[in-house]
Design a protein around this motif. Sequence first.
Motif, short mmCIF file in Angstrom:
data_model
loop_
_atom_site.label_atom_id
_atom_site.label_comp_id
_atom_site.label_asym_id
_atom_site.label_seq_id
_atom_site.Cartn_x
_atom_site.Cartn_y
_atom_site.Cartn_z
N LEU A 54 18.79 -71.33 -84.26
CA LEU A 54 17.64 -71.81 -85.05
C LEU A 54 16.55 -70.75 -85.01
O LEU A 54 16.17 -70.29 -83.93
CB LEU A 54 17.11 -73.13 -84.46
CG LEU A 54 18.01 -74.35 -84.58
CD1 LEU A 54 17.46 -75.51 -83.74
CD2 LEU A 54 18.15 -74.78 -86.04
N GLY A 55 16.07 -70.38 -86.19
CA GLY A 55 15.02 -69.36 -86.24
C GLY A 55 15.44 -68.06 -85.59
O GLY A 55 14.62 -67.36 -85.01
N GLY A 56 16.73 -67.75 -85.68
CA GLY A 56 17.23 -66.50 -85.13
C GLY A 56 17.41 -66.50 -83.62
O GLY A 56 17.69 -65.46 -83.02
N HIS A 105 11.56 -73.59 -77.25
CA HIS A 105 12.12 -72.46 -77.99
C HIS A 105 11.28 -72.04 -79.20
O HIS A 105 11.59 -71.06 -79.86
CB HIS A 105 13.54 -72.80 -78.46
CG HIS A 105 14.43 -73.27 -77.37
ND1 HIS A 105 14.97 -72.42 -76.42
CD2 HIS A 105 14.86 -74.52 -77.04
CE1 HIS A 105 15.70 -73.11 -75.58
NE2 HIS A 105 15.65 -74.39 -75.92
N LEU A 106 10.24 -72.82 -79.50
CA LEU A 106 9.49 -72.57 -80.74
C LEU A 106 8.80 -71.20 -80.74
O LEU A 106 8.75 -70.53 -81.77
CB LEU A 106 8.47 -73.69 -80.98
CG LEU A 106 9.07 -75.07 -81.28
CD1 LEU A 106 7.96 -76.10 -81.46
CD2 LEU A 106 9.97 -75.04 -82.50
N ALA A 107 8.26 -70.79 -79.60
CA ALA A 107 7.54 -69.51 -79.55
C ALA A 107 8.51 -68.35 -79.80
O ALA A 107 8.18 -67.40 -80.54
CB ALA A 107 6.85 -69.35 -78.20
N ALA A 108 9.72 -68.44 -79.24
CA ALA A 108 10.71 -67.37 -79.45
C ALA A 108 11.13 -67.32 -80.92
O ALA A 108 11.29 -66.24 -81.49
CB ALA A 108 11.92 -67.60 -78.55
N ASP A 137 8.33 -65.72 -82.87
CA ASP A 137 8.28 -64.28 -82.65
C ASP A 137 9.37 -63.57 -83.46
O ASP A 137 9.14 -62.51 -84.04
CB ASP A 137 8.45 -63.95 -81.16
CG ASP A 137 7.22 -64.33 -80.35
OD1 ASP A 137 6.19 -64.67 -80.96
OD2 ASP A 137 7.30 -64.30 -79.11
N ARG A 138 10.57 -64.16 -83.48
CA ARG A 138 11.69 -63.51 -84.19
C ARG A 138 11.42 -63.47 -85.69
O ARG A 138 11.57 -62.44 -86.33
CB ARG A 138 12.98 -64.30 -83.89
CG ARG A 138 14.23 -63.73 -84.53
CD ARG A 138 14.93 -62.73 -83.62
NE ARG A 138 15.75 -61.76 -84.35
CZ ARG A 138 17.03 -61.95 -84.69
NH1 ARG A 138 17.64 -63.07 -84.35
NH2 ARG A 138 17.71 -61.01 -85.35
N ILE A 139 11.01 -64.61 -86.25
CA ILE A 139 10.79 -64.68 -87.70
C ILE A 139 9.57 -63.87 -88.11
O ILE A 139 9.60 -63.14 -89.11
CB ILE A 139 10.63 -66.15 -88.17
CG1 ILE A 139 11.88 -66.98 -87.82
CG2 ILE A 139 10.34 -66.22 -89.66
CD1 ILE A 139 13.15 -66.57 -88.52
N ILE A 188 2.17 -67.98 -89.31
CA ILE A 188 3.47 -68.66 -89.27
C ILE A 188 3.44 -69.82 -88.30
O ILE A 188 2.96 -69.70 -87.18
CB ILE A 188 4.61 -67.67 -88.93
CG1 ILE A 188 5.94 -68.41 -88.75
CG2 ILE A 188 4.29 -66.82 -87.72
CD1 ILE A 188 7.15 -67.51 -88.72
N SER A 189 3.97 -70.94 -88.77
CA SER A 189 4.02 -72.15 -87.96
C SER A 189 5.46 -72.68 -87.98
O SER A 189 6.06 -72.79 -89.05
CB SER A 189 3.04 -73.17 -88.55
OG SER A 189 3.41 -74.48 -88.19
N ILE A 190 5.99 -72.94 -86.80
CA ILE A 190 7.30 -73.60 -86.70
C ILE A 190 7.12 -74.80 -85.79
O ILE A 190 6.76 -74.67 -84.63
CB ILE A 190 8.38 -72.65 -86.12
CG1 ILE A 190 8.55 -71.42 -87.03
CG2 ILE A 190 9.70 -73.40 -85.98
CD1 ILE A 190 9.51 -70.38 -86.47
#
Length: 161
Positions: free
Chosen positions: A23-25, A111-114, A117-119, A130-132
């Motif tokens: 998810l999200g890379g 895992h949201l911060a990672a 950062d990736r995206i 950017i907000s996830i």
Amino acid sequence: MTKIRIGNGYDLHQLVEGRPLILGGIQIEHSLGLLGHSDADVLTHAIMDALLGALSLGDIGHYFPPTDPQWAGADSVQLLAQVHELIREQGWQIGNLDSVVVAERPKLKPHLAAMRDRISGVLGLQADQISIKATTNEQLGPVGREEAIVAYAVVLLTADS
Ligand code: MG
């Protein structure tokens, strides 16, 4: 004068045994993973569709058809980089991006911060662009039964006119 465009994206992938959960890379430790022709990164797919939608460029199925063996097991973040390049070639840049992943399990908050950062690294965004987010479906429907994970994304594009 600044031109603006808005785009939204949605995606769903089925949760099955024997697949990695990406998810999200970011690969996340879990007993189930998402089924798909590519790495089935549902969040990255929703973001790609939002970017394409903002410029009426169609959807990811048009650019990366699931029938094309070239995209089997593809790293969706690399596909996102290609879509971003398409946007930039046309003179547009991302104003901001907001997204939400709907999953019953696992807990995504750690895992949201990672993911962000990736995206943001791929899209060249600052942290405040950017907000996830993550939520559950309160145990209702296919997402609530842990049969699928869903993602939604909204993006604002800007360009100088
Ligand atoms: Mg997809």
